[in-house]
Design a protein around this motif. Structure first.
Motif, short mmCIF file in Angstrom:
data_model
loop_
_atom_site.label_atom_id
_atom_site.label_comp_id
_atom_site.label_asym_id
_atom_site.label_seq_id
_atom_site.Cartn_x
_atom_site.Cartn_y
_atom_site.Cartn_z
N LYS A 380 -47.38 2.67 -16.42
CA LYS A 380 -47.75 3.69 -15.82
C LYS A 380 -48.73 4.90 -16.31
O LYS A 380 -49.65 5.31 -15.53
CB LYS A 380 -46.35 4.41 -15.18
CG LYS A 380 -45.37 3.56 -14.64
CD LYS A 380 -44.30 4.59 -14.24
CE LYS A 380 -43.09 3.66 -13.42
NZ LYS A 380 -41.73 4.49 -13.31
N ALA A 384 -52.52 5.53 -14.97
CA ALA A 384 -52.99 7.10 -14.76
C ALA A 384 -54.17 7.34 -15.63
O ALA A 384 -55.22 8.01 -14.99
CB ALA A 384 -51.70 8.13 -15.18
N GLN A 389 -53.70 5.04 -10.38
CA GLN A 389 -52.38 5.01 -9.82
C GLN A 389 -52.14 4.34 -8.54
O GLN A 389 -50.96 3.94 -8.21
CB GLN A 389 -51.80 6.49 -9.59
CG GLN A 389 -51.97 7.23 -11.18
CD GLN A 389 -53.16 8.04 -11.18
OE1 GLN A 389 -54.42 7.67 -10.90
NE2 GLN A 389 -53.21 9.14 -11.71
#
Length: 557
Positions: A380, A384, A389
Motif C-alpha cells: 500500500k 501511495a 492508490q
C-alpha cells in the motif's frame, strides 16, 4: 487449507543438458519402456486441452506438442526421463571450434509416413522452410518458438541465429549459425524443429497461413495431414470432442510401438479426467490435482511424478497502463502476493516459492536476489509513493486448461485476486479459454496482469529468460520501459558467451537485475507435476520436460 501428502519423488535423473560437445554418438534403444510388454491394444490418455493444430512449427501449446512428439522426430531428442540431449534422426554430430558450424550425420533408411525418404535434402528443406517464413506466419502468435530461439527470417527484418543448411552428401548436412549460442544443439530437440515430409508440406500448402482479425487460419497440412517419421501416424481428429487418433507406424525405422492405437482425449476439467479414469473410459491422464494424488494411489492407480522443471508467474504488462511502468507499482504487486501461502495451500509438497525465473537446476541460478515477502502494508505504501492508490488493471486468467505449473487456474487466480484487492488494486477480471483467445490476447499485450508460466524445453537459462524477455516486443511489453532493450541485449550477450564461467556470472547478474531493477513479472513457484495411469499400463517414462513418448507403452488386459 487442503491437506496434501508428502510427495514420493520418482527416480528421474534431471541431468544437465549438453552445452557444447565435440561429438555425440547414438545409443538409441538403450533407454525407456518395458521391452517385454504386451503388444497391441488401444490406449486412451486424457489431456488437459485440445491441440490447436498439428504442425509443430506453428505450435505454442502443450496439447499440440504432446501429439507432435508421437508423430514427428527431430535431429536431436532427449534421453527418456531427463533433460539430456541425445541423438534422434541425426545419429551423431560435431562442431567447429568456434561453435558456428555443425555437421550432422543422419540415419539411413528412415522414411516419412507418406513413404518418401528422410535424407539430407529433406533436412535442409525443413531448415529453409522455417527461415523463409513470410506473411501472416511471421506473427509471434504463429512462429513464436522460432522467433524466441532463432530470431528473424530470411527477409532480414531482424537478425537470425540461423545462417544456412548445406547438403554435403545424402546423409550429411552442415548447419551454420551467425553466432555462438549455449543452447545449440539442444534446441533441436524441441518439437517445433521436427523433420516433416517436404512432399506433404508442398502438397497440402503448409506455408499458407492467413490472418483473420486477431486469429489465424492454418492450411490443410496443419489440420489434417501432419507427416513425420515417428512411431505413430496421424489417423484423424474429432474437433467436436477434442479427440486425436494415432495408429502405429509399422514401417518405423526403430523399435515399433507396442500399441495398435493411441488416443488423446481432451478433458479440460481435472475432476472430469479423474472420473473418466475411475470409470475406465481412459487409461491415464495428465496433471492430476495435487489433492487427488493420495486417493488415486489408494484406488490402485500409478502416480508418476515429474521433477519441478518449471516456473509459474504473474505477468505485468507495461503496454497499456502507464502506472505499471513504475518499478514501485510492480514492487507493490510483488509484496501484495502471498507466494508462500499459495504454495502451501494449492501445490503439492515438493513445490517451492520461486526466487529466480527458473529452477535452481538450471545454469546461472543464484540466491543472491531481492526477495519480496508478503507485506500488504508495504504494498500500500509503495502504491501511495507512486501515486497509484487508484490503480485499475485488466487481470486475465485462463479457463479450459491445466498446466504443469498451474494445476488449478481458477483457484490460483482467486487466491491472487484476493491478495491484490486487499491492497486496493481494482481488477477488471477477464477469463478466456486457453486456446480460445487467452494466449492470443496475452501475446498481443492486451492483458495488464496475467497468469502464465513455462515448463522447460531444455536445460539452459536462455530457454526460460530468452523466451520471456529477449524480444522487447513481448507479452510483458518491456519495450515500453527504458530498460527493455537493455535486458534484451544482456540476454543475447550471455547466451553468446563461449566461456562457461563468464556466462555463469552474466546470468547471475541478469537474475539479480530482473528482481531488483526490472521486475517484468512476479515469479511465484516451481511445482512438480504428475501423470496417473491405470494399473495395467506399463512402459511410460515420466519426463521433466513433459515430452513423454508413448511408443514404449504397453497395456494389459
Amino acid at each position: 487449507m487442503v491437506h496434501i501428502r508428502p510427495v514420493r519423488m520418482a527416480a528421474l535423473g534431471l541431468t544437465a543438458a549438453l552445452v557444447l560437445t565435440a561429438c555425440a554418438e547414438s545409443e538409441r534403444g538403450d533407454d525407456g519402456g518395458d521391452a517385454g510388454g504386451q503388444t497391441g491394444g488401444t490406449m486412451t490418455f486424457g489431456t488437459e486441452g485440445a491441440p490447436k493444430l498439428f504442425d509443430p512449427f506453428y505450435a505454442t501449446d502443450g496439447p499440440t506438442f504432446r501429439t507432435s512428439q508421437q508423430i514427428f522426430e527431430g535431429l536431436v531428442e532427449f534421453k527418456p526421463g531427463t533433460a539430456e540431449a541425445a541423438p534422434g534422426l541425426a545419429e551423431s554430430w560435431e562442431n567447429s571450434e568456434d561453435g558456428l558450424t555443425w555437421t550432422f550425420k543422419l540415419r539411413e533408411g528412415v522414411k516419412f509416413h507418406d513413404g518418401t525418404d528422410f535424407n539430407a535434402e529433406a533436412a535442409c528443406f525443413n531448415f529453409e522452410r522455417w527461415y523463409n517464413t513470410t506473411g501472416a506466419a511471421q506473427s509471434p502468435a504463429v512462429t513464436g518458438y522460432w522467433q524466441d530461439n532463432f530470431g528473424g527470417f530470411a527477409d532480414k527484418k531482424a537478425p537470425s541465429l540461423y545462417e544456412s543448411c548445406t547438403v554435403s552428401d545424402p546423409t550429411t548436412i552442415e548447419v551454420k549459425l551467425t553466432r555462438y549460442t549455449s543452447k545449440f544443439p539442444d534446441i533441436l530437440g524441441l518439437p517445433s524443429w521436427s523433420m516433416q515430409s517436404p512432399t506433404a508440406l508442398e502438397k497440402y500448402n503448409a506455408n499458407e497461413v492467413t490472418q483473420q482479425g486477431d486469429s489465424f487460419a492454418f492450411p490443410e497440412y496443419a489440420t489434417e495431414h501432419p507427416t513425420g517419421t515417428g512411431p505413430f501416424k496421424f489417423e484423424r481428429y474429432d474437433e467436436a470432442n477434442g479427440t486425436v487418433e494415432l495408429v502405429r507406424n509399422d514401417d518405423y525405422w526403430g523399435e515399433k510401438a507396442k500399441l495398435d492405437k493411441l488416443i488423446f482425449r481432451a478433458i479440460p476439467d481435472e475432476t472430469a479426467r479423474k472420473q473418466a479414469l475411475e470409470a475406465g473410459d481412459i487409461d491415464g491422464y495428465d496433471l492430476p490435482g495435487p489433492a487427488d494424488w493420495q486417493d488415486l494411489e489408494d484406488q490402485g492407480f500409478q502416480l508418476l511424478i515429474r521433477p519441478a522443471f518449471n516456473i509459474f508467474y504473474v505477468g505485468i504488462g507495461q503496454k497499456n497502463v502507464p502506472q505499471l511502468r513504475d518499478l514501485k507499482v510492480r514492487q507493490a504487486i510483488a509484496h501484495a502476493i502471498d507466494r508462500e501461502g499459495l504454495v502451501q495451500q494449492m501445490l503439492p509438497e515438493g513445490a517451492e516459492v520461486a526466487e529466480n525465473f527458473y529452477p535452481d537446476t538450471v545454469f546461472g541460478w543464484t540466491d543472491d536476489v531481492q526477495s519480496y515477502d508478503h507485506d500488504p502494508d508495504k504494498a500500500k505504501q509503495l502504491l501511495a509513493d507512486a501515486g497509484a492508490q487508484n490503480l485499475s488493471v485488466n487481470f486475465y486468467w485462463p479457463t479450459e486448461v491445466t498446466r504443469p505449473y498451474m494445476p488449478d487456474p481458477r483457484a490460483m487466480f482467486g487466491f491472487i485476486q484476493g491478495n491484490l484487492e486487499d491492497v486496493g488494486i481494482k481488477l477488471n477480471v477477464v477469463s478466456k479459454p486457453w486456446n480460445g483467445g487467452y494466449l492470443e490476447d496475452v501475446d498481443q499485450g492486451k492483458a495488464d496482469l496475467f497468469l502464465l508460466g513455462w515448463n522447460g524445453d531444455y536445460n539452459t537459462p536462455d530457454n526460460f529468460l530468452g523466451n520471456f524477455f529477449s524480444d522487447p516486443n513481448n507479452r510483458f511489453g518491456t519495450g515500453n520501459s527504458p530498460w527493455g532493450a537493455t535486458l534484451s541485449d544482456e540476454l543475447k550477450a550471455a547466451d553468446s558467451e563461449v566461456d562457461d564461467e563468464t556466462r555463469q556470472g552474466m546470468y547471475e547478474e541478469i537474475n539479480k537485475k530482473l528482481k531488483a531493477e526490472y521486475l517484468p513479472a512476479v515469479p511465484i513457484s516451481h511445482s512438480p507435476p504428475a501423470l496417473v495411469i491405470a494399473e495395467n499400463v506399463s512402459g511410460l517414462v515420466a519426463s521433466p520436460l513433459t515430452d513423454e513418448k508413448f511408443n514404449t507403452v504397453s497395456i494389459g488386459s
